[in-house]
Design a protein around this motif. Structure first.
Motif, PDB file in Angstrom:
ATOM      1  N   ILE A 183       0.874  -1.174   0.000  1.00 14.71           N
ATOM      2  CA  ILE A 183       0.000   0.000   0.000  1.00 14.71           C
ATOM      3  C   ILE A 183       0.908   1.219   0.000  1.00 14.71           C
ATOM      4  N   PRO A 184       0.874   2.051  -1.035  1.00 11.62           N
ATOM      5  CA  PRO A 184       1.758   3.226  -1.088  1.00 11.62           C
ATOM      6  C   PRO A 184       1.436   4.211   0.026  1.00 11.62           C
ATOM      7  N   SER A 185       2.357   5.126   0.264  1.00 12.07           N
ATOM      8  CA  SER A 185       2.152   6.148   1.283  1.00 12.07           C
ATOM      9  C   SER A 185       1.528   7.407   0.709  1.00 12.07           C
ATOM     10  N   HIS A 186       1.324   7.443  -0.599  1.00  7.84           N
ATOM     11  CA  HIS A 186       0.681   8.598  -1.229  1.00  7.84           C
ATOM     12  C   HIS A 186      -0.003   8.136  -2.503  1.00  7.84           C
ATOM     13  N   ALA A 187      -1.036   8.858  -2.891  1.00  5.34           N
ATOM     14  CA  ALA A 187      -1.796   8.502  -4.085  1.00  5.34           C
ATOM     15  C   ALA A 187      -1.025   8.900  -5.338  1.00  5.34           C
ATOM     16  N   PRO A 188      -0.945   8.025  -6.353  1.00  8.91           N
ATOM     17  CA  PRO A 188      -0.309   8.412  -7.615  1.00  8.91           C
ATOM     18  C   PRO A 188      -1.123   9.490  -8.313  1.00  8.91           C
ATOM     19  N   LEU A 189      -0.469  10.280  -9.127  1.00  7.75           N
ATOM     20  CA  LEU A 189      -1.144  11.395  -9.775  1.00  7.75           C
ATOM     21  C   LEU A 189      -2.205  10.939 -10.770  1.00  7.75           C
ATOM     22  N   ASP A 190      -2.100   9.695 -11.237  1.00 10.25           N
ATOM     23  CA  ASP A 190      -3.074   9.209 -12.218  1.00 10.25           C
ATOM     24  C   ASP A 190      -4.137   8.304 -11.580  1.00 10.25           C
ATOM     25  N   LEU A 191      -4.300   8.386 -10.251  1.00 13.18           N
ATOM     26  CA  LEU A 191      -5.234   7.488  -9.562  1.00 13.18           C
ATOM     27  C   LEU A 191      -6.648   7.607 -10.107  1.00 13.18           C
ATOM     28  N   TYR A 192      -7.065   8.828 -10.449  1.00 16.17           N
ATOM     29  CA  TYR A 192      -8.434   9.037 -10.923  1.00 16.17           C
ATOM     30  C   TYR A 192      -8.474   9.389 -12.411  1.00 16.17           C
ATOM     31  N   GLN A 193      -7.409   9.075 -13.137  1.00 18.09           N
ATOM     32  CA  GLN A 193      -7.357   9.348 -14.565  1.00 18.09           C
ATOM     33  C   GLN A 193      -7.665   8.087 -15.354  1.00 18.09           C
ATOM     34  N   GLN A 194      -8.416   8.264 -16.432  1.00 20.25           N
ATOM     35  CA  GLN A 194      -8.691   7.149 -17.324  1.00 20.25           C
ATOM     36  C   GLN A 194      -7.384   6.714 -17.967  1.00 20.25           C
ATOM     37  N   GLY A 195      -7.110   5.420 -17.955  1.00 22.16           N
ATOM     38  CA  GLY A 195      -5.884   4.933 -18.571  1.00 22.16           C
ATOM     39  C   GLY A 195      -4.681   4.969 -17.662  1.00 22.16           C
ATOM     40  N   GLY A 196      -4.862   5.302 -16.378  1.00 19.97           N
ATOM     41  CA  GLY A 196      -3.745   5.291 -15.445  1.00 19.97           C
ATOM     42  C   GLY A 196      -3.248   3.872 -15.217  1.00 19.97           C
ATOM     43  N   ARG A 197      -2.045   3.761 -14.625  1.00 22.61           N
ATOM     44  CA  ARG A 197      -1.465   2.440 -14.395  1.00 22.61           C
ATOM     45  C   ARG A 197      -2.285   1.671 -13.377  1.00 22.61           C
ATOM     46  N   ARG A 198      -2.597   0.418 -13.703  1.00 24.64           N
ATOM     47  CA  ARG A 198      -3.447  -0.411 -12.862  1.00 24.64           C
ATOM     48  C   ARG A 198      -2.815  -1.793 -12.694  1.00 24.64           C
ATOM     49  N   GLY A 199      -3.176  -2.454 -11.621  1.00 25.81           N
ATOM     50  CA  GLY A 199      -2.865  -3.864 -11.484  1.00 25.81           C
ATOM     51  C   GLY A 199      -1.492  -4.151 -10.909  1.00 25.81           C
ATOM     52  N   VAL A 200      -1.291  -5.427 -10.555  1.00 32.01           N
ATOM     53  CA  VAL A 200      -0.033  -5.900  -9.988  1.00 32.01           C
ATOM     54  C   VAL A 200       0.644  -6.829 -10.984  1.00 32.01           C
ATOM     55  N   HIS A 201       1.918  -7.147 -10.717  1.00 36.45           N
ATOM     56  CA  HIS A 201       2.665  -8.046 -11.590  1.00 36.45           C
ATOM     57  C   HIS A 201       2.199  -9.487 -11.341  1.00 36.45           C
ATOM     58  N   LEU A 202       1.948 -10.216 -12.415  1.00 36.20           N
ATOM     59  CA  LEU A 202       1.581 -11.626 -12.312  1.00 36.20           C
ATOM     60  C   LEU A 202       2.723 -12.494 -12.827  1.00 36.20           C
ATOM     61  N   TYR A 203       3.143 -13.457 -12.001  1.00 36.16           N
ATOM     62  CA  TYR A 203       4.121 -14.459 -12.391  1.00 36.16           C
ATOM     63  C   TYR A 203       3.459 -15.830 -12.292  1.00 36.16           C
ATOM     64  N   VAL A 204       3.962 -16.778 -13.059  1.00 38.08           N
ATOM     65  CA  VAL A 204       3.553 -18.172 -12.939  1.00 38.08           C
ATOM     66  C   VAL A 204       4.827 -18.995 -12.795  1.00 38.08           C
ATOM     67  N   ARG A 205       4.997 -19.598 -11.616  1.00 37.43           N
ATOM     68  CA  ARG A 205       6.212 -20.369 -11.316  1.00 37.43           C
ATOM     69  C   ARG A 205       7.469 -19.564 -11.639  1.00 37.43           C
ATOM     70  N   ARG A 206       7.490 -18.319 -11.168  1.00 38.52           N
ATOM     71  CA  ARG A 206       8.610 -17.380 -11.316  1.00 38.52           C
ATOM     72  C   ARG A 206       8.794 -16.878 -12.746  1.00 38.52           C
ATOM     73  N   VAL A 207       7.881 -17.219 -13.650  1.00 39.78           N
ATOM     74  CA  VAL A 207       7.951 -16.704 -15.015  1.00 39.78           C
ATOM     75  C   VAL A 207       7.026 -15.490 -15.118  1.00 39.78           C
ATOM     76  N   PHE A 208       7.578 -14.370 -15.527  1.00 37.92           N
ATOM     77  CA  PHE A 208       6.791 -13.145 -15.645  1.00 37.92           C
ATOM     78  C   PHE A 208       5.712 -13.313 -16.711  1.00 37.92           C
ATOM     79  N   ILE A 209       4.472 -12.921 -16.392  1.00 33.56           N
ATOM     80  CA  ILE A 209       3.356 -13.020 -17.335  1.00 33.56           C
ATOM     81  C   ILE A 209       2.896 -11.639 -17.783  1.00 33.56           C
TER      82      ILE A 209
END
Length: 656
Positions: A303-329
């Motif tokens: 949980i960040p300590s401050h809100a990103p500038l694009d938090l309420y912007q359409q197209g802002g960065r979303r989501g977390v990194h997904l790996y499968v058995r240490r392979v980046f997806i």
């Protein structure tokens, strides 16, 4: 061979932005190397995944790595990877354009941070807008990038001094991957605080900031003359073979999320957060969790300590990194967390997903849905525990992310009660602190049956609203809801823990009845007599203002104001109506109710004047002024401001 060199100009805004980036940070120039290594790591992740999905890609994946190649004599440092690389169009789109969206906002905030000499804020902004590549110009007076995308025959060279232009050139003999060569500034300039052509310095930076990168970060080991002689067997081949093996791997490459929580230091968590989020501030909270059994996964979320500038912007960065058995997806897996938790960063590593899973398939995958539910509950329970264990950090969280979290009240019915329980709201109870609904309930007056609230654009406006007068006078606490999402969720959620929620600006309000269900016979008789006395005036006002209001009635919520505007219990509020119209959704006209304070001199004077002469033309003007004042008091808009001003001026002049 290569094609002719093309020179392109940065846009004026980009030139200004680049100058700000170059001169923004003086205390932590090391961030340039961390950014370049992170970019290289992403390129290697993408190549491995692409090669698994496309067997005909033709890319060499036998020894994926990142190399640092310092040259003290030439004053250069090259960061090289053999990852996915970039096409010419990608170079021009990703490298040739600074921060494709939000550049004006970035430039403004970065300029403010510089003027305030806030280096930490400057570094944070660089990460927030994804322009870390350009931090290279803090230590270099020229940057040369050579890249070739896997599967393509030609490469591209990009070069710039960070001034007004950059060069593009197509190459026929570029190796797979990307190399970034920094032509370092002279050591004796005041801007060059450290020697980044020194292997010892590079080793220190990598071990501090990039130790967890899952790919080897290598640098050549300096060989002594004795070692060179020993390696040479007289044919010259021994020296070449020995040189090829003379590399040092600078990072441990340990997957942090796969380690037990007790084996990870606080500093390692912080550095990993900076890697996955490109945020240069420490996280507010870390969530390290794992599930074992029939379905296994590990996750490290922040949980960040401050809100990103694009938090309420359409197209802002979303989501977390997904790996499968240490392979980046993928680095923006939006299926793992709901949109109202879009600010959460981190990594989730699943053991039983397919490496070829698509974004569309993720939305329907049962295991992803199971992870989604578990991760949401884990994050919400973490926030809820913050409220009791560390109120100061909870206040920071809610100040930064409260409006986003409240979106979950609309979209996440499974966790609605939990969200209501951890939410905070401004209240008339304390002008400085917010309160939770459970705390509100603990302070309810004897006989109080509702949780009262008022929505609007600002706390100041709500505190001065006529609607709140009687509640303050009688000591009833009112929640002051000022976020745009508040207008929506209160329409769908009618109660908390069995207690109804009620807007004090809608429907009938009977505070006396709320406090004493039996009522007072003498008081009821007085109210009935008063209603009879005002009935002719109310009927006349209803007809006179019929185009603007649906009803005129006496009010029990006013103490000092002459009148207020209220809605029926199920009417759309004026703020919500504005929001719908701003989104292009036209609503039919909504007539509201005018309530009069029967004890105000203006109201009693109007009743007396009406009783004396119902034909007096000044009465209609007074009615119009009362309605206009009620609209203005709640922050509404007059249909004809000029007419209202003329009527008011005429009345003021007549009273002098």
């Amino acid at each position: 061979m290569s094609s002719r060199v093309e020179t392109h100009e940065f846009q004026a805004e980009s030139r200004q932005l680049l100058r700000l980036v170059v001169h923004s940070i003086y205390s932590n120039k090391d961030i340039f190397l961390r950014e370049l290594i992170s970019n290289a790591s992403d390129a290697l992740d993408k190549l491995r995944l692409e090669s698994l999905r496309d067997s005909e890609l033709g890319a060499d994946t036998s020894d994926l790595h990142i190399s640092l190649e310092p040259d003290a004599e030439a004053r250069t440092l090259t960061v090289r990877d053999n990852g996915i690389g970039m096409s010419r169009d990608e170079v021009r789109g990703l490298i040739g354009t600074i921060a494709k969206s939000g550049t004006a906002e970035f430039a403004r905030k970065l300029k403010e941070a510089n003027e305030n000499k806030d280096a930490a804020a400057s570094a944070d902004l660089i990460g927030s807008f994804g322009v870390g590549f350009y931090s290279s110009f803090m230590v270099a007076d020229k940057v040369t990038l050579v890249t070739r995308r896997a599967g393509e025959q030609q490469g591209t060279r990009w070069e710039s001094t960070g001034e007004g232009t950059y060069e593009l050139e197509t190459l026929d003999d570029a190796p797979q991957g990307t190399s970034v060569t920094l032509h370092l500034k002279p050591e004796d300039t005041e801007d060059s605080l450290f020697d980044y052509a020194d292997r010892g310095r590079l080793r220190q930076i990598v071990r501090r900031h990039s130790d967890f990168i899952p790919w080897p970060v290598r640098t050549a080991v300096e060989r002594t003359e004795t070692e060179d002689d020993a390696a040479d067997d007289g044919t010259g081949e021994g020296e070449a073979e020995g040189a090829a093996d003379a590399y040092e791997t600078l990072n441990s490459m340990k997957a942090l999320w796969a380690r037990s929580q007790g084996d990870v230091s606080e500093e390692e968590y912080k550095e990993f957060y900076r890697h996955v989020s490109h945020d240069w501030m420490d996280p507010l909270e870390t969530v390290h969790t794992r599930a074992e059994g029939t379905f296994e996964y590990q996750a490290v979320l922040f949980i960040p300590s401050h809100a990103p500038l694009d938090l309420y912007q359409q197209g802002g960065r979303r989501g977390v990194h997904l790996y499968v058995r240490r392979v980046f997806i993928m680095d923006d897996c939006t299926s793992l967390l709901p949109d109202y938790l879009r600010f959460v960063k981190g990594v989730v590593d699943a053991q039983d997903l397919s490496l070829n899973v698509s974004r569309e398939a993720l939305q329907q995958d049962r295991q992803i849905q199971l992870m989604h539910r578990r991760l949401v509950k884990k994050i919400l329970s973490t926030v809820k525990s913050l409220r009791t264990k560390d109120p100061e950090r909870y206040r920071t969280f809610w100040q930064e992310f409260g409006p986003a979290v409240k979106e979950g009240l609309l979209s996440d019915q499974d966790n609605r009660e939990t969200l209501l329980d951890l939410a905070s709201f401004a209240s008339t109870h304390d002008p400085k602190e917010q309160t939770g609904l459970r705390d509100y309930k603990s302070r309810m007056k004897d006989g109080q049956e509702h949780i009262y609230f008022l929505t609007g654009e600002s706390r100041t406006r709500l505190e001065n609203s006529p609607h709140i007068e009687a509640f303050q006078a009688k000591g009833y606490e009112v929640l002051l809801l000022t976020d745009a999402v508040d207008e929506v969720w209160v329409e769908q959620i009618r109660e908390f823990d069995g207690t109804p929620l009620q807007s004090i600006a809608k429907g009938q309000v009977d505070l006396d009845g709320d406090a004493d269900a039996e009522g007072d016979e003498a008081e009821r008789a007085e109210e009935q007599r008063r209603d009879e006395e005002f009935a002719p005036l109310l009927e006349w006002l209803g007809g006179t203002l019929g185009e603007d209001v649906k009803e005129v009635r006496l009010s029990s919520r006013l103490t000092t104001s002459p009148a207020c505007i209220v809605g029926d219990a199920h009417d759309v509020t004026p703020n919500l109506e504005k929001m719908y119209r701003a989104m292009g959704q036209e609503l039919p006209p909504i007539k509201r109710i005018l309530e009069l304070n029967p004890d105000h001199p203006l109201t009693t004077g109007l009743r007396a004047a009406h009783a004396a002469d119902q034909e007096d033309p000044a009465l209609a003007e007074t009615a119009e002024l009362i309605h206009g004042m009620a609209l203005l008091a709640e922050g509404g808009e007059l249909a004809d401001p000029a007419r209202f001003s003329r009527l008011l001026a005429t009345r003021l002049a007549a009273g002098l």
